[in-house]
Design a protein around this motif. Sequence first.
Motif, PDB file in Angstrom:
ATOM      1  N   TRP A  80      -0.668  32.048  23.244  1.00  0.00           N
ATOM      2  CA  TRP A  80       0.031  33.141  22.575  1.00  0.00           C
ATOM      3  C   TRP A  80      -0.747  33.547  21.330  1.00  0.00           C
ATOM      4  CZ3 TRP A  80       1.118  31.632  17.687  1.00  0.00           C
ATOM      5  CH2 TRP A  80       1.513  30.325  17.431  1.00  0.00           C
ATOM      6  N   ILE A  81      -0.496  34.741  20.843  1.00  0.00           N
ATOM      7  CA  ILE A  81      -1.246  35.300  19.714  1.00  0.00           C
ATOM      8  C   ILE A  81      -0.288  35.686  18.592  1.00  0.00           C
ATOM      9  CG2 ILE A  81      -2.689  37.254  18.944  1.00  0.00           C
ATOM     10  CD1 ILE A  81      -3.785  37.358  21.846  1.00  0.00           C
ATOM     11  N   TYR A  82      -0.656  35.296  17.376  1.00  0.00           N
ATOM     12  CA  TYR A  82       0.032  35.782  16.178  1.00  0.00           C
ATOM     13  C   TYR A  82      -0.899  36.768  15.489  1.00  0.00           C
ATOM     14  CZ  TYR A  82       1.740  35.814  11.341  1.00  0.00           C
ATOM     15  OH  TYR A  82       2.175  36.189  10.089  1.00  0.00           O
ATOM     16  N   GLN A  83      -0.474  38.031  15.418  1.00  0.00           N
ATOM     17  CA  GLN A  83      -1.310  39.092  14.833  1.00  0.00           C
ATOM     18  C   GLN A  83      -0.391  39.990  13.992  1.00  0.00           C
ATOM     19  OE1 GLN A  83      -2.908  41.780  13.357  1.00  0.00           O
ATOM     20  NE2 GLN A  83      -2.265  42.959  15.176  1.00  0.00           N
ATOM     21  N   PRO A  84      -0.302  39.736  12.675  1.00  0.00           N
ATOM     22  CA  PRO A  84       0.689  40.428  11.851  1.00  0.00           C
ATOM     23  C   PRO A  84       0.183  41.681  11.136  1.00  0.00           C
ATOM     24  CG  PRO A  84      -0.264  38.627  10.610  1.00  0.00           C
ATOM     25  CD  PRO A  84      -0.961  38.639  11.939  1.00  0.00           C
ATOM     26  N   LYS A  89      -9.916  46.335  12.598  1.00  0.00           N
ATOM     27  CA  LYS A  89     -11.202  46.958  12.879  1.00  0.00           C
ATOM     28  C   LYS A  89     -11.223  47.407  14.334  1.00  0.00           C
ATOM     29  CE  LYS A  89     -14.485  45.172   9.506  1.00  0.00           C
ATOM     30  NZ  LYS A  89     -15.800  44.522   9.320  1.00  0.00           N
ATOM     31  N   GLU A  90     -12.025  48.426  14.629  1.00  0.00           N
ATOM     32  CA  GLU A  90     -11.972  49.054  15.948  1.00  0.00           C
ATOM     33  C   GLU A  90     -12.192  48.055  17.078  1.00  0.00           C
ATOM     34  OE1 GLU A  90     -14.077  52.701  18.478  1.00  0.00           O
ATOM     35  OE2 GLU A  90     -14.706  52.265  16.423  1.00  0.00           O
ATOM     36  N   LEU A  91     -13.227  47.233  16.970  1.00  0.00           N
ATOM     37  CA  LEU A  91     -13.529  46.284  18.038  1.00  0.00           C
ATOM     38  C   LEU A  91     -12.420  45.240  18.175  1.00  0.00           C
ATOM     39  CD1 LEU A  91     -15.524  45.364  20.194  1.00  0.00           C
ATOM     40  CD2 LEU A  91     -16.778  44.100  18.419  1.00  0.00           C
ATOM     41  N   THR A  92     -11.898  44.792  17.058  1.00  0.00           N
ATOM     42  CA  THR A  92     -10.799  43.826  17.073  1.00  0.00           C
ATOM     43  C   THR A  92      -9.560  44.439  17.717  1.00  0.00           C
ATOM     44  OG1 THR A  92     -11.679  42.809  15.055  1.00  0.00           O
ATOM     45  CG2 THR A  92      -9.382  42.309  15.627  1.00  0.00           C
ATOM     46  N   SER A  93      -9.305  45.697  17.403  1.00  0.00           N
ATOM     47  CA  SER A  93      -8.165  46.414  17.993  1.00  0.00           C
ATOM     48  C   SER A  93      -8.285  46.500  19.506  1.00  0.00           C
ATOM     49  CB  SER A  93      -8.061  47.808  17.373  1.00  0.00           C
ATOM     50  OG  SER A  93      -6.993  48.526  17.945  1.00  0.00           O
ATOM     51  N   GLN A  94      -9.502  46.751  19.984  1.00  0.00           N
ATOM     52  CA  GLN A  94      -9.717  46.841  21.427  1.00  0.00           C
ATOM     53  C   GLN A  94      -9.433  45.510  22.115  1.00  0.00           C
ATOM     54  OE1 GLN A  94     -13.743  48.235  21.622  1.00  0.00           O
ATOM     55  NE2 GLN A  94     -13.221  50.348  21.061  1.00  0.00           N
ATOM     56  N   HIS A  95      -9.890  44.417  21.509  1.00  0.00           N
ATOM     57  CA  HIS A  95      -9.641  43.099  22.096  1.00  0.00           C
ATOM     58  C   HIS A  95      -8.153  42.747  22.058  1.00  0.00           C
ATOM     59  CE1 HIS A  95     -13.658  41.843  23.099  1.00  0.00           C
ATOM     60  NE2 HIS A  95     -14.101  42.077  21.882  1.00  0.00           N
ATOM     61  N   PHE A  96      -7.467  43.192  21.015  1.00  0.00           N
ATOM     62  CA  PHE A  96      -6.026  42.941  20.924  1.00  0.00           C
ATOM     63  C   PHE A  96      -5.285  43.694  22.025  1.00  0.00           C
ATOM     64  CE2 PHE A  96      -1.845  43.774  18.699  1.00  0.00           C
ATOM     65  CZ  PHE A  96      -1.363  42.483  18.891  1.00  0.00           C
ATOM     66  N   GLN A  97      -5.685  44.932  22.250  1.00  0.00           N
ATOM     67  CA  GLN A  97      -5.066  45.735  23.310  1.00  0.00           C
ATOM     68  C   GLN A  97      -5.297  45.103  24.675  1.00  0.00           C
ATOM     69  OE1 GLN A  97      -6.251  49.848  23.294  1.00  0.00           O
ATOM     70  NE2 GLN A  97      -5.452  50.231  25.352  1.00  0.00           N
ATOM     71  N   TYR A  98      -6.520  44.611  24.906  1.00  0.00           N
ATOM     72  CA  TYR A  98      -6.848  43.990  26.190  1.00  0.00           C
ATOM     73  C   TYR A  98      -6.027  42.714  26.388  1.00  0.00           C
ATOM     74  CZ  TYR A  98      -9.712  42.252  30.081  1.00  0.00           C
ATOM     75  OH  TYR A  98     -10.159  41.794  31.298  1.00  0.00           O
ATOM     76  N   ALA A  99      -5.880  41.914  25.323  1.00  0.00           N
ATOM     77  CA  ALA A  99      -5.096  40.682  25.424  1.00  0.00           C
ATOM     78  C   ALA A  99      -3.654  40.984  25.805  1.00  0.00           C
ATOM     79  CB  ALA A  99      -5.144  39.923  24.099  1.00  0.00           C
ATOM     80  N   GLN A 100      -3.100  42.057  25.225  1.00  0.00           N
ATOM     81  CA  GLN A 100      -1.733  42.452  25.557  1.00  0.00           C
ATOM     82  C   GLN A 100      -1.634  42.894  27.020  1.00  0.00           C
ATOM     83  OE1 GLN A 100      -1.452  45.254  22.177  1.00  0.00           O
ATOM     84  NE2 GLN A 100       0.451  44.208  21.613  1.00  0.00           N
ATOM     85  N   ASN A 101      -2.643  43.642  27.474  1.00  0.00           N
ATOM     86  CA  ASN A 101      -2.642  44.112  28.861  1.00  0.00           C
ATOM     87  C   ASN A 101      -2.801  42.970  29.861  1.00  0.00           C
ATOM     88  OD1 ASN A 101      -2.260  46.776  28.139  1.00  0.00           O
ATOM     89  ND2 ASN A 101      -4.460  47.224  28.017  1.00  0.00           N
ATOM     90  N   LEU A 102      -3.399  41.863  29.400  1.00  0.00           N
ATOM     91  CA  LEU A 102      -3.521  40.690  30.266  1.00  0.00           C
ATOM     92  C   LEU A 102      -2.209  39.918  30.361  1.00  0.00           C
ATOM     93  CD1 LEU A 102      -7.012  39.277  29.163  1.00  0.00           C
ATOM     94  CD2 LEU A 102      -6.459  40.334  31.369  1.00  0.00           C
ATOM     95  N   GLY A 103      -1.229  40.293  29.550  1.00  0.00           N
ATOM     96  CA  GLY A 103       0.061  39.619  29.578  1.00  0.00           C
ATOM     97  C   GLY A 103       0.169  38.452  28.615  1.00  0.00           C
ATOM     98  N   ILE A 104      -0.815  38.332  27.700  1.00  0.00           N
ATOM     99  CA  ILE A 104      -0.723  37.270  26.696  1.00  0.00           C
ATOM    100  C   ILE A 104       0.348  37.670  25.672  1.00  0.00           C
ATOM    101  CG2 ILE A 104      -1.956  35.993  24.903  1.00  0.00           C
ATOM    102  CD1 ILE A 104      -4.547  36.560  26.422  1.00  0.00           C
ATOM    103  N   THR A 105       1.286  36.796  25.427  1.00  0.00           N
ATOM    104  CA  THR A 105       2.381  37.100  24.507  1.00  0.00           C
ATOM    105  C   THR A 105       1.866  37.201  23.078  1.00  0.00           C
ATOM    106  OG1 THR A 105       3.875  35.854  25.943  1.00  0.00           O
ATOM    107  CG2 THR A 105       4.669  36.401  23.734  1.00  0.00           C
ATOM    108  N   CYS A 106       2.261  38.266  22.390  1.00  0.00           N
ATOM    109  CA  CYS A 106       1.806  38.497  21.018  1.00  0.00           C
ATOM    110  C   CYS A 106       3.008  38.563  20.074  1.00  0.00           C
ATOM    111  CB  CYS A 106       1.003  39.794  20.936  1.00  0.00           C
ATOM    112  SG  CYS A 106      -0.464  39.793  21.990  1.00  0.00           S
TER     113      CYS A 106
END
Length: 514
Positions: A80-84, A89-106
């Motif tokens: 699971w991910i804690y992201q408050p 940053k753009e690249l970090t945002s993209q990885h966060f979006q991908y993690a959510q699309n993979l079904g990882i709970t945030c």
Amino acid sequence: MTKEQFVVTAAQMRDIETRIFAAGMPVAALMEKVAGLISQRLQAIISPGQCVGILAGPGHNGGDALVVARELHFRGYQVWIYQPFSQLKELTSQHFQYAQNLGITCYQEISQIPNCDFLIDGLFGFGLERKITDSIATAINYFNSKNQPIISIDIPSGLHTDTGEVLGTAIQANYTFCLGLWKQGLLQEQALPYVGKAELIDFDISLADIHAVLGNNPQIKRITKTTALSTLPLPRPLITHKYKQGHLLLICGSKRYAGGAILTGLGARASGVGMLSIAVPESLKMLLVSHLPEALIIGCPETETGAIANLPFVGCGSDSEMHLIDLNSFTTIACGPGLTKDSISLIPEIIKCECPLILDADALNILAQLGTIPTLKPRKSATVLTPHTGEFQRLFPNISYTNRIKAVQIAAQESGAVVLLKGARTAISNPQGGVWINPESTPALARGGSGDVLTGLLSGLLAQIINKETVIEDIVATATWWHSQAGILAAETRTELGVDAFTLTQYLLPVLKR
């Protein structure tokens, strides 16, 4: 130099990364590479199927953490991910979006977070300078209170990269995976309760980029086993004799602190020095002979308190009936352990000698009392000062102690001496500002007499190499490494509580066989 030796500030690491990106390495590719190496290392620590919480910050450190989350997710870990943060940053945002699309709970609120087996800290990387406050500070304190193992990426979030200062609050990591090159803050004593076990994740920075920023002879370096052993006076020539292997004079001991003289002598014995002379109060002479029968023990006139009153040497106010010895006939002189401040008249005379001089313990306290630090600069031969924290602050009361590395550099420049500042991360500086840091030690050495053993070992090594093309501070670094490794080895065998200073001397030579 190996990459294990390099130590960088935040500004230097930023400049090195700028060169890497300017040469054509995509930021995204480097992030994938680094996160891949971290993920591989994590799999050796975290068992398959365990639950891992990822703490992701807004910058590229958070991006690294998010890629690690993805990789662990693919390998069957519960993640699971804690992201408050609201802005990434753009690249970090993209990885966060991908993690959510993979079904990882945030999660964005700590009140929602479930338990886990491990936490991966990617909140803030190198370069943080502002204090952590408000909800993020609350979150960090919450994670620290959970008593779950925490692994920090690059540097524990909340530590200043250069000084190791806690910026409000900081993650208390069990492991820290330092990325690319060692950050200076990780080697500062105040950071140690937060760093845990630190190791370097080498992502193949080219030496050309490192040297372009740090130069060919970097100012700050870590002592490693390879560099320490390379400066030992071994092997010896097939044809030699004792005086070619150095003649060391130790001036130490008093009726009150007889053990200081014995421990210093035992440390010197382990160094392999060819000839060892020890000047002690006359009443201690037979005691020293019983412990160090191979040494020449010189009895000295005593004060009423049992301290050395004066030395039976040329130029030292000697009794005419005593045999006179020239101080300059010795290869190296070390003075201080067990001396007491009643031997105050000795230090100004000893400073006049023309051979390398090591001052420790009460020799330093006398130096501070007399205010004679400026008299060290004119000395033609090397001077080494070996203070612990209290002695350092008495010797250099006007130097700020917030950054120990900077403090020892300034002290060496002011005194013209090589300064060894003892501690859990001993720092050594020459007058030109070059610094060695000992990256590994043990609290087992926090025992009376441990420093006396180091003084003996160091002075014995210095006496053997003084006519060879070896840099003085390199020998000081070698002695520091050897001494700390003996403490570590003894603690492994006897536990940290079982390493008294006498026992420590028995583990000095076994270190060289490891």
